[in-house]
Design a protein around this motif. Sequence first.
Motif, mmCIF file in Angstrom:
data_model
loop_
_atom_site.group_PDB
_atom_site.id
_atom_site.type_symbol
_atom_site.label_atom_id
_atom_site.label_comp_id
_atom_site.label_asym_id
_atom_site.label_seq_id
_atom_site.Cartn_x
_atom_site.Cartn_y
_atom_site.Cartn_z
ATOM 1 N N GLY A 203 0.811 -1.212 0.000
ATOM 2 C CA GLY A 203 0.000 0.000 0.000
ATOM 3 C C GLY A 203 0.839 1.253 0.000
ATOM 4 O O GLY A 203 0.499 2.224 0.679
ATOM 5 N N ALA A 204 1.918 1.237 -0.781
ATOM 6 C CA ALA A 204 2.759 2.431 -0.853
ATOM 7 C C ALA A 204 1.933 3.672 -1.155
ATOM 8 O O ALA A 204 2.214 4.759 -0.664
ATOM 9 C CB ALA A 204 3.844 2.246 -1.918
ATOM 10 N N ARG A 205 0.896 3.472 -1.970
ATOM 11 C CA ARG A 205 -0.008 4.574 -2.320
ATOM 12 C C ARG A 205 -1.435 4.289 -1.851
ATOM 13 O O ARG A 205 -2.400 4.751 -2.463
ATOM 14 C CB ARG A 205 0.037 4.800 -3.837
ATOM 15 N N LEU A 206 -1.562 3.562 -0.773
ATOM 16 C CA LEU A 206 -2.892 3.213 -0.262
ATOM 17 C C LEU A 206 -3.657 4.433 0.221
ATOM 18 O O LEU A 206 -4.898 4.464 0.163
ATOM 19 C CB LEU A 206 -2.755 2.205 0.884
ATOM 20 N N TRP A 207 -2.924 5.430 0.701
ATOM 21 C CA TRP A 207 -3.558 6.616 1.284
ATOM 22 C C TRP A 207 -4.594 7.229 0.336
ATOM 23 O O TRP A 207 -5.625 7.742 0.779
ATOM 24 C CB TRP A 207 -2.509 7.677 1.620
ATOM 25 N N GLU A 208 -4.328 7.218 -0.974
ATOM 26 C CA GLU A 208 -5.214 7.900 -1.918
ATOM 27 C C GLU A 208 -6.241 6.982 -2.564
ATOM 28 O O GLU A 208 -6.897 7.361 -3.531
ATOM 29 C CB GLU A 208 -4.402 8.600 -3.014
ATOM 30 N N CYS A 209 -6.392 5.762 -2.035
ATOM 31 C CA CYS A 209 -7.326 4.797 -2.623
ATOM 32 C C CYS A 209 -8.747 4.924 -2.092
ATOM 33 O O CYS A 209 -9.675 4.293 -2.629
ATOM 34 C CB CYS A 209 -6.832 3.373 -2.378
ATOM 35 N N THR A 210 -8.952 5.683 -1.049
ATOM 36 C CA THR A 210 -10.275 5.730 -0.413
ATOM 37 C C THR A 210 -11.375 6.260 -1.342
ATOM 38 O O THR A 210 -12.494 5.743 -1.310
ATOM 39 C CB THR A 210 -10.236 6.544 0.888
ATOM 40 N N PRO A 211 -11.122 7.270 -2.193
ATOM 41 C CA PRO A 211 -12.215 7.717 -3.079
ATOM 42 C C PRO A 211 -12.666 6.629 -4.052
ATOM 43 O O PRO A 211 -13.871 6.474 -4.298
ATOM 44 C CB PRO A 211 -11.598 8.912 -3.816
ATOM 45 N N TYR A 228 1.784 -2.410 4.048
ATOM 46 C CA TYR A 228 2.919 -1.479 4.017
ATOM 47 C C TYR A 228 2.438 -0.158 3.435
ATOM 48 O O TYR A 228 1.696 -0.137 2.449
ATOM 49 C CB TYR A 228 4.067 -2.079 3.188
ATOM 50 N N VAL A 229 2.826 0.953 4.044
ATOM 51 C CA VAL A 229 2.495 2.279 3.515
ATOM 52 C C VAL A 229 3.766 3.119 3.447
ATOM 53 O O VAL A 229 4.704 2.923 4.227
ATOM 54 C CB VAL A 229 1.433 3.003 4.376
ATOM 55 N N SER A 230 3.774 4.037 2.503
ATOM 56 C CA SER A 230 4.908 4.944 2.330
ATOM 57 C C SER A 230 4.566 6.310 2.901
ATOM 58 O O SER A 230 3.409 6.738 2.864
ATOM 59 C CB SER A 230 5.261 5.070 0.850
ATOM 60 N N SER A 239 11.291 10.498 3.436
ATOM 61 C CA SER A 239 11.575 9.085 3.194
ATOM 62 C C SER A 239 10.828 8.286 4.248
ATOM 63 O O SER A 239 10.169 8.842 5.115
ATOM 64 C CB SER A 239 13.084 8.799 3.282
ATOM 65 N N GLY A 240 10.961 6.976 4.164
ATOM 66 C CA GLY A 240 10.424 6.129 5.214
ATOM 67 C C GLY A 240 9.106 5.482 4.874
ATOM 68 O O GLY A 240 8.379 5.895 3.959
ATOM 69 N N ALA A 241 8.807 4.426 5.625
ATOM 70 C CA ALA A 241 7.617 3.619 5.410
ATOM 71 C C ALA A 241 7.224 2.982 6.725
ATOM 72 O O ALA A 241 7.953 3.064 7.725
ATOM 73 C CB ALA A 241 7.895 2.538 4.360
ATOM 74 N N ALA A 242 6.075 2.320 6.711
ATOM 75 C CA ALA A 242 5.633 1.585 7.893
ATOM 76 C C ALA A 242 5.065 0.249 7.472
ATOM 77 O O ALA A 242 4.456 0.120 6.413
ATOM 78 C CB ALA A 242 4.587 2.367 8.666
ATOM 79 N N LEU A 243 5.278 -0.743 8.311
ATOM 80 C CA LEU A 243 4.620 -2.035 8.185
ATOM 81 C C LEU A 243 3.612 -2.117 9.319
ATOM 82 O O LEU A 243 3.984 -1.996 10.492
ATOM 83 C CB LEU A 243 5.626 -3.180 8.270
ATOM 84 N N ALA A 244 2.347 -2.312 8.975
ATOM 85 C CA ALA A 244 1.285 -2.319 9.972
ATOM 86 C C ALA A 244 0.572 -3.664 9.961
ATOM 87 O O ALA A 244 0.423 -4.292 8.914
ATOM 88 C CB ALA A 244 0.293 -1.199 9.690
#
Length: 396
Positions: A203-211, A228-230, A239-244
Motif C-alpha cells: 500500500g505504498a499509495r494506499l492513502w489515496e485509494c479511499t475515493p 505497508y504504507v509509504s 523518506s520512510g515507510a511503515a509495516l502495519a
Amino acid sequence: MTADNGADTGANEEARRDADEARARRIAAWSAARHKLADGSVDGTLAGHLARLAEEGAAVHGLDDRPDIYGNGIVADLEERTAGLLGTEAAAFFPTGTMAQQVALRCWAGRTGNPVVALHPMAHPERHERGALARLAGLRTVHPTAEPRPPSAREVRETAEPFGTLMLELPLRDAGFVLPSWEELVETVGAARERDAVVHFDGARLWECTPHFGRPLPEIAALADSVYVSYYKSLGGLSGAALAGPSDLVEEARAWRHRYGGQVFQQWPAALAALVGLERELPRLPEYVAHARVVAAALREGLAAAGVRWFRVHPGEPHTHQFQVWLPYGAEALTEAGVRQAEEDGAVLFRVWDAPGPPGLAVTEVTVAAPGLAWRPEDVRAALSGFLARLPAAGG
C-alpha cells in the motif's frame, strides 16, 4: 588497460557527464517554474526544504522534544499515529519500503511454512528490487496473471502452484496506478483465504485509494493480514515507510529490521516530515483524486482536438491522483519538450518520459497535487498546446 578499454571508459565517463548535466538542467527548470501540477521531490533547495520542515513541523509535533534514538520519541509517535489511521494493532517504521515489504513477506513465509509469494509480474519486488526476495529471503514468486491490472479472484483460485502469501499492490503503479473495484478486491482476498494463504497489501499509495473504493482506510486495511504504507510517495515526506498489522507480526518485523540494517540511530527528520504529511496532505488526497480526473479529461480533449495520431490517457478516469499519458514520440524528444516549456513558459505539465513499450511510443506519469488544483481545464489545454508545439512534426 587496452586502447579499446580506455576508449570505452572515456566514452562512459562522457555519457555520465552528459546525463548529469541533463538531469541538473531538468531539475533547475522544474524548480524555477511557476505553474506545476505537483511539486517534485527534487524541486527547490536544501535551505528551502529545511525551512519548510521547521515551519510545518512545529504545527504537528513539539520541536522542544529530544531527537529520537533507535526508534523512540517522535518515531514511536509516528508509528502509533499510523496504526491508528489504518486501524491495526501496531506499526513499525522502516527507512525504506523495500525493506519493510521484504521483511513482511519473509515473516509470513516463516509463519505459513510456504516460501512462495503470489504477486503481479509488474509489482515492485519483481521490477525494482533486483531479485531481492529470492537472493535475500529465499522466497519464490508466482504470477496469477500477466494482464496489466490486479489479479482477479478466479486467477488467484486457478494459480497452479500453492502459495503462502498473496501480495496485492494497491494501486498497481506500472500498469497505470490501477485498482480493482471494492467488490473485486473483496473477492480476490477471499480467494486467497480459500487457499489458506495470508494477504499482504503493498500500500505504498494506499492513502489515496479511499475515493475509488468508497471505504475508509481502516476498512481497506482490515482486508489484509499486513499492510505497508509509504510516507513520501503521496504524503510529501522525506523518506520512510511503515509495516502495519498484528502486534506479534510487527514485533517480529522489528527484529528483522535490525538484521537488515534498518535500526537507524536517528530518523527524526523523516518522522517529522511524515507527521506533516499525515496532517496536511492526507486529508487533501480525495481532492487531488477528483481534480486528477478533471486534468485527465482536459488532456484527452486537447490531444483529440490537436489531431495527435495516437494517444492514451490511462486509466480513462484515474483511480487515484496519478495516471499515465502515452504519446507517439520518442522519450527523449518528449522530455526535451517538457524541459523547454518549463524554461520558456514557466509551466510543468509533464516531466520525464520513458519508452518501455512498443517502438515509437513513450509514457509519462502525471501527478496532481496541491499546485495543480489551480489548473482549470482551459489551463491544461493551453499548456498541452504549448507542449505539443515543441515536438517534432513527425509525431502529430
